[in-house]
Motif scaffolding. Structure first.
Motif, mmCIF file in Angstrom:
data_model
loop_
_atom_site.group_PDB
_atom_site.id
_atom_site.type_symbol
_atom_site.label_atom_id
_atom_site.label_comp_id
_atom_site.label_asym_id
_atom_site.label_seq_id
_atom_site.Cartn_x
_atom_site.Cartn_y
_atom_site.Cartn_z
ATOM 1 N N ALA A 54 5.540 -17.033 -24.530
ATOM 2 C CA ALA A 54 4.919 -15.822 -25.064
ATOM 3 C C ALA A 54 3.864 -16.151 -26.109
ATOM 4 C CB ALA A 54 5.976 -14.907 -25.664
ATOM 5 N N GLN A 55 2.811 -15.340 -26.125
ATOM 6 C CA GLN A 55 1.789 -15.390 -27.162
ATOM 7 C C GLN A 55 1.895 -14.137 -28.015
ATOM 8 O OE1 GLN A 55 -2.228 -16.663 -25.522
ATOM 9 N NE2 GLN A 55 -1.117 -16.196 -23.632
ATOM 10 N N PHE A 56 1.546 -14.265 -29.299
ATOM 11 C CA PHE A 56 1.629 -13.125 -30.197
ATOM 12 C C PHE A 56 0.323 -12.345 -30.179
ATOM 13 C CE2 PHE A 56 1.143 -11.231 -34.492
ATOM 14 C CZ PHE A 56 2.158 -10.290 -34.379
ATOM 15 N N VAL A 57 0.446 -11.012 -30.135
ATOM 16 C CA VAL A 57 -0.714 -10.125 -30.135
ATOM 17 C C VAL A 57 -0.532 -9.107 -31.258
ATOM 18 C CG1 VAL A 57 -2.088 -8.500 -28.795
ATOM 19 C CG2 VAL A 57 -0.961 -10.399 -27.638
ATOM 20 N N HIS A 58 -1.386 -9.174 -32.259
ATOM 21 C CA HIS A 58 -1.275 -8.302 -33.425
ATOM 22 C C HIS A 58 -1.941 -6.956 -33.136
ATOM 23 C CE1 HIS A 58 -1.419 -6.871 -37.547
ATOM 24 N NE2 HIS A 58 -0.697 -7.911 -37.927
ATOM 25 N N LEU A 59 -1.216 -5.881 -33.404
ATOM 26 C CA LEU A 59 -1.730 -4.538 -33.138
ATOM 27 C C LEU A 59 -3.049 -4.284 -33.857
ATOM 28 C CD1 LEU A 59 -1.443 -1.568 -32.142
ATOM 29 C CD2 LEU A 59 -0.124 -1.124 -34.223
ATOM 30 N N ASP A 60 -3.110 -4.613 -35.135
ATOM 31 C CA ASP A 60 -4.306 -4.305 -35.920
ATOM 32 C C ASP A 60 -5.476 -5.209 -35.561
ATOM 33 O OD1 ASP A 60 -2.851 -2.380 -37.313
ATOM 34 O OD2 ASP A 60 -2.229 -3.808 -38.852
ATOM 35 N N GLN A 61 -5.185 -6.472 -35.290
ATOM 36 C CA GLN A 61 -6.254 -7.455 -35.128
ATOM 37 C C GLN A 61 -6.783 -7.566 -33.707
ATOM 38 O OE1 GLN A 61 -4.517 -11.052 -36.683
ATOM 39 N NE2 GLN A 61 -4.104 -10.123 -38.680
ATOM 40 N N ARG A 62 -5.941 -7.311 -32.696
ATOM 41 C CA ARG A 62 -6.351 -7.563 -31.317
ATOM 42 C C ARG A 62 -6.285 -6.345 -30.413
ATOM 43 N NH1 ARG A 62 -4.427 -13.610 -29.714
ATOM 44 N NH2 ARG A 62 -6.537 -13.643 -28.836
ATOM 45 N N LEU A 63 -5.582 -5.311 -30.838
ATOM 46 C CA LEU A 63 -5.446 -4.114 -30.000
ATOM 47 C C LEU A 63 -6.093 -2.888 -30.633
ATOM 48 C CD1 LEU A 63 -1.732 -4.489 -28.803
ATOM 49 C CD2 LEU A 63 -3.819 -5.379 -27.746
ATOM 50 N N SER A 64 -6.842 -3.089 -31.712
ATOM 51 C CA SER A 64 -7.483 -1.971 -32.405
ATOM 52 C C SER A 64 -8.860 -2.391 -32.896
ATOM 53 C CB SER A 64 -6.647 -1.511 -33.606
ATOM 54 O OG SER A 64 -5.321 -1.195 -33.238
ATOM 55 N N SER A 69 -16.350 3.821 -37.778
ATOM 56 C CA SER A 69 -17.385 3.532 -36.787
ATOM 57 C C SER A 69 -18.614 2.977 -37.496
ATOM 58 C CB SER A 69 -17.741 4.798 -36.017
ATOM 59 O OG SER A 69 -18.293 5.763 -36.892
ATOM 60 N N ALA A 70 -19.604 2.572 -36.723
ATOM 61 C CA ALA A 70 -20.818 1.988 -37.299
ATOM 62 C C ALA A 70 -21.525 2.955 -38.235
ATOM 63 C CB ALA A 70 -21.756 1.542 -36.184
ATOM 64 N N ASP A 71 -21.387 4.254 -37.989
ATOM 65 C CA ASP A 71 -22.040 5.249 -38.850
ATOM 66 C C ASP A 71 -21.120 5.764 -39.953
ATOM 67 O OD1 ASP A 71 -20.316 6.658 -37.261
ATOM 68 O OD2 ASP A 71 -21.809 8.030 -36.432
ATOM 69 N N GLY A 72 -19.974 5.075 -40.147
ATOM 70 C CA GLY A 72 -19.097 5.404 -41.262
ATOM 71 C C GLY A 72 -18.096 6.507 -41.021
ATOM 72 N N VAL A 73 -17.981 6.966 -39.772
ATOM 73 C CA VAL A 73 -17.020 8.032 -39.451
ATOM 74 C C VAL A 73 -15.634 7.433 -39.226
ATOM 75 C CG1 VAL A 73 -16.423 9.838 -37.795
ATOM 76 C CG2 VAL A 73 -18.818 9.486 -38.456
ATOM 77 N N PHE A 74 -14.613 8.029 -39.849
ATOM 78 C CA PHE A 74 -13.239 7.563 -39.679
ATOM 79 C C PHE A 74 -12.746 7.924 -38.285
ATOM 80 C CE2 PHE A 74 -8.588 8.162 -40.208
ATOM 81 C CZ PHE A 74 -8.267 6.878 -40.626
ATOM 82 N N ARG A 75 -12.253 6.918 -37.552
ATOM 83 C CA ARG A 75 -11.858 7.105 -36.152
ATOM 84 C C ARG A 75 -10.350 7.097 -35.957
ATOM 85 N NH1 ARG A 75 -14.082 2.350 -33.232
ATOM 86 N NH2 ARG A 75 -13.522 3.532 -31.363
ATOM 87 N N GLY A 76 -9.594 7.045 -37.047
ATOM 88 C CA GLY A 76 -8.139 6.967 -36.945
ATOM 89 C C GLY A 76 -7.647 5.611 -37.396
ATOM 90 N N ARG A 77 -6.310 5.479 -37.497
ATOM 91 C CA ARG A 77 -5.749 4.228 -38.009
ATOM 92 C C ARG A 77 -5.805 3.090 -36.998
ATOM 93 N NH1 ARG A 77 -1.724 7.764 -40.400
ATOM 94 N NH2 ARG A 77 -0.310 7.295 -38.675
ATOM 95 N N HIS A 78 -5.778 3.411 -35.703
ATOM 96 C CA HIS A 78 -5.804 2.368 -34.677
ATOM 97 C C HIS A 78 -6.740 2.761 -33.528
ATOM 98 C CE1 HIS A 78 -1.800 1.595 -36.606
ATOM 99 N NE2 HIS A 78 -2.307 0.376 -36.607
ATOM 100 N N PRO A 79 -8.035 2.881 -33.809
ATOM 101 C CA PRO A 79 -8.964 3.248 -32.730
ATOM 102 C C PRO A 79 -9.052 2.153 -31.677
ATOM 103 C CG PRO A 79 -10.163 2.604 -34.697
ATOM 104 C CD PRO A 79 -8.720 2.677 -35.091
ATOM 105 N N LEU A 80 -9.404 2.551 -30.469
ATOM 106 C CA LEU A 80 -9.542 1.572 -29.398
ATOM 107 C C LEU A 80 -10.745 0.677 -29.654
ATOM 108 C CD1 LEU A 80 -8.959 3.825 -26.246
ATOM 109 C CD2 LEU A 80 -7.352 2.165 -27.233
ATOM 110 N N PRO A 81 -10.625 -0.617 -29.331
ATOM 111 C CA PRO A 81 -11.788 -1.492 -29.413
ATOM 112 C C PRO A 81 -12.760 -1.180 -28.277
ATOM 113 C CG PRO A 81 -9.958 -2.664 -28.433
ATOM 114 C CD PRO A 81 -9.423 -1.321 -28.851
ATOM 115 N N GLU A 82 -13.956 -1.722 -28.357
ATOM 116 C CA GLU A 82 -14.878 -1.637 -27.229
ATOM 117 C C GLU A 82 -14.265 -2.387 -26.053
ATOM 118 O OE1 GLU A 82 -17.640 0.123 -27.051
ATOM 119 O OE2 GLU A 82 -17.346 0.815 -29.125
ATOM 120 N N LYS A 83 -14.483 -1.888 -24.842
ATOM 121 C CA LYS A 83 -13.881 -2.518 -23.673
ATOM 122 C C LYS A 83 -14.291 -3.982 -23.540
ATOM 123 C CE LYS A 83 -12.685 1.230 -20.516
ATOM 124 N NZ LYS A 83 -12.832 1.783 -19.154
ATOM 125 N N GLU A 84 -15.553 -4.284 -23.823
ATOM 126 C CA GLU A 84 -16.017 -5.662 -23.690
ATOM 127 C C GLU A 84 -15.264 -6.590 -24.642
ATOM 128 O OE1 GLU A 84 -17.862 -3.027 -24.151
ATOM 129 O OE2 GLU A 84 -19.002 -2.825 -22.298
#
Length: 288
Positions: A54-64, A69-84
């Motif tokens: 098993a490999q460790f996957v951190h919720l905050d660092q790798r799944l969020s 956002s780039a324009d300073g809008v709060f998107r929530g505590r765990h917004p989705l990363p860009e698909k790429e």
């Protein structure tokens, strides 16, 4: 191919077969243990012992993604990363287009289900959650290790999404149209606005019903049977295809989405921003 849940016995058998052979399907096991109040707890638990390979996957660092956002809008505590960016994370974890991915945690699947949904979000169907997670695995005296796996870069690429999602404007519009049933996966005290430690702004989105994600589980931490889940969810949802799942930050809502798939009731959408995004704008209505 496992697409919803896998038992500890089945996973142990598959991992044993993979270790004894250089051929066959590429199985990737990901440890998603986490604590919302102690973000270092997952890594600490992984270092103390994890499933073989098993490999460790951190919720905050790798799944969020970042909360702003780039324009300073709060998107929530765990917004989705860009698909790429997420696809690159998956490649770094060694995931190929034909990999069978297994996610687990120690919290009844609340974090593993987020990874399950995200893989389906980028079109990867062969992903399942370990039913009962790390507690059941160890209770059955299955192997645990502190060894770190060797990882090769994977070749996964984005495919058409297998899931649906909605944004905050669509949720706002739904208050008037009531076209979709909105389900809140948070605990009842958070839904009612009585837990200021986690939700400083208390309450819920008007019209939302409450289905705590742990209601999907049996006493031993495994999911209820498909018929049980089907009966319970049908009592809430007249049409699963016209339903929106949300929670505090788009994490435990995925647990409800997984339960719906197990129940044979697919089609509900995720509101990724969930309550943390919703309540950040005081102009949005709140119910209690």
């Amino acid at each position: 191919m496992y697409t919803t849940l896998i038992s500890a016995a089945d996973l142990a058998s598959q991992l044993s077969s993979q270790l004894s052979s250089d051929t066959g399907r590429n199985w990737i096991v990901l440890d998603c243990r986490h604590d919302l109040m102690n973000p270092d707890a997952g890594q600490t638990a992984y270092d103390a012992g994890h499933l073989p390979g098993a490999q460790f996957v951190h919720l905050d660092q790798r799944l969020s993604a970042p909360k702003l956002s780039a324009d300073g809008v709060f998107r929530g505590r765990h917004p989705l990363p860009e698909k790429e960016a997420f696809i690159q994370t998956l490649r770094d974890l060694g995931i190929n287009h034909d990999s069978q991915v297994i996610a687990y945690d120690a919290q009844g699947g609340m974090f593993a289900a987020r990874l399950w949904w995200m893989l389906r979000w980028v079109g990867h169907a062969a992903v399942a959650v370990l039913d009962g997670g790390f507690p059941l695995w160890t209770a059955q005296q299955l192997p645990v290790t502190t060894a770190l796996p060797a990882v090769r870069i994977g070749n996964i690429s984005p495919q058409p999404s297998l899931v649906g999602q909605v944004n905050v404007d669509q949720v706002l519009a739904n208050i008037d149209t009531q076209e979709c049933t909105l389900i809140d996966a948070r605990a009842a005290d958070r839904y009612r606005g009585e837990n200021e430690t986690i939700d400083p702004v208390g309450g819920h989105i008007p019209g939302a019903l409450n289905r705590f994600f742990k209601d999907n589980l049996q006493a031993d931490g495994r999911f209820k049977t498909a018929p049980e889940l089907n009966a319970e969810w049908r009592a809430l949802l007249p049409d699963p295809g016209k339903a929106i799942m949300q929670c505090g930050s788009g994490v435990t809502a995925c647990h409800n989405l997984l339960a719906l798939e197990v129940a044979g009731l697919p089609g509900a959408a995720l509101y990724p921003g969930s309550w943390s995004e919703w309540c950040a704008d005081p102009s949005r209505p709140v119910a209690r």
